[in-house]
Every structure is written in structure tokens, then in C-alpha cells.
Design a protein around this motif. Sequence first.
Motif: not given
Length: 328
Positions: A311, A166, A308, A237, A235, A163
Amino acid sequence: MSSNYITKVAIVGAGGRSGGPMASELLKTGRHTVTAITRGDSTSTLPPGVQTAKVNYDDQASLVTALQGQDALIITMGTQAPPDTQSKLLRAAAEAGVPWVLPNEWSPDTTNAGLCKDVFIFAKVGAVREEIRKLGVSSYLAVTTGFWYEWSLAIPDAFGFDFAKKTATLFDEGETRMDISTWPQVGRAVAALLSLPVKAEGGEACLDHYRDGNVYVSSFCVSQRDMLASVLRVTGDKESDWTIKKESAVERFEAAREAMQKGDRSAFARWMYTRVFYPDGSGEYGKTKGLANGALKLPEESIDEATKAAMERARTNPHAQARRGLKV
């Protein structure tokens, strides 16, 4: 046991990541007294309402005393525990007359011949079940959960997600599916299982149905691609924001095995996890063995909520590695 139900449960590891949810969920039922089996010098924080029994693992009599009168013993331990610890507990449970034991499984399918052939720690579990049978007192309930989602997704060498950088390393095409569980689901599964009647009452599930066998549960059956999709949803993303790499699962496993043979302990997670991503169905036990989720009335979960949690664990424990206590 004086009734058709388990009421007194002892847990080794009640202050741990998996043992804690088990203890809490058992207490929520209102049907169980939960006792944590702990070392005399333990400083673990236990869920409210859990009783304690202090033991000395070098004194078998103290273990027997702690387990007397218990209906079930749950064992949760990390790989760093002394190798004879579980055997000491099993012998003490037999001497104390504990009728049910949930051994230290909480893992992928340890009845899968391919996994056991290639990953020795999975093969060892079969020896534990055999020891329980030979002792001839306790029956076992081997709970198969797959890997722990929140723990594993946070480890780059496990599911291939870093993470901080990435980056995601997909094994083959990232499409091999595996059953996996969250810590809350494991807790709910154990509480529901130990709340079943020992013998059937009407047409409902009972412990006799699972006696001396594996109980298969999971939260999700997902691939790395599914995990990546969840990460992107959480995220916000785009996939283009990440560096996506691909690596042969077989080659990754063999390279990790060679590294371990040369003394590289950091290769442990890559070695153990990657084998379950072989495209042989070994990780998808729900498809081959069936799940007890329905019989135990386990809820469907949100993978995004579990992502979540993973992370957050990665953020607050950036150096977490398998050697710091993976339970398998």
C-alpha cells in the motif's frame, strides 16, 4: 571452487528491488563476497559492502573478466532489458568457468505446461535452462518465487486492487490460491540456498540436491479473498467501504490477449497475472511441487506487514505499471 561451499557471488541487478535484498542477505551471512556486475555508466545505489565490476555488454571479454573466479552468478533483470543480455551473461559465465548460475526466473512455476503454453514469457525461461545445459559448464538453480507481493498488490491490473479508488476486482469468486513471495523472503531464500554445502555433509540439505532443477519458495499461499481480508485489517475498513466486482478469469485473460494483439501494451499485466488465477492449480506450486522453505529455514511472515508495504508503494508510485520493469 576450492571448498564445499560457495563464497564468491556475482549479481546482475544488485541495486534492484530483488537483487538488493539478495546482496544484503548474502553479506549478512558473513560467508560471501558479493560483486555487482554493472554497466560503466550505471548510477544504481548498491547495498553497503558490495564490490563492483564494470562491464560492457557489447564486449564479451569484459564480461568474462568480471566473472572469472566467481563461484556463482545471480541474474535479475527487468523485461525491458535487451533480449540477448542473459545469453551474453550465460556464455561469459561458461567461458569464465562459473560453476553455478541462478538465471532470471523469480516467477510463477515455469515448468507448468499450461502456463508456458498460454504465456510466452514463461515459456522462454525453459530455453534459458536449455542453453545453460548445452554450454555444459555451469549448473543452474532456478528459483521459483511466484510474483512479488509488494510489487504486484500495488498494481491495479495485477491483483485487481485499486487502493486510491477502494475497488477490488475478484477473478471468478476470488478464491483461487497462489504462492507468492516478498522481496525480503526472496533475499533470504537466495542467501540460504547459496550457503548450503555443495555436497551433503551429514543429513543436511545441499546444492547437489537442487542441481539443474527448480527451487520452490514462497512467503504465502493466498487468494484474492485473503488479500482483501489483509487490506481490511491493515486499513480498518469494512468490506462495505469498498466496491467489490467480479470478473471471469478466463474472459479477462482472453480480453487482455486480444488487446495486446491489437497493440495495447497496457494490457500486459492483466494478461500475464490473470492466467495464474485460473482454477487449475497452476499458481499453487507449493502444493504440487513442494517448497524448500523448511530446508532453507525460511521464516513465516506476516501478510499484513507485506500488505502495508504494498500500500505504501501504491501511495508513493501511483502510476506504477508492469511496463516499468516487472521481472518474470
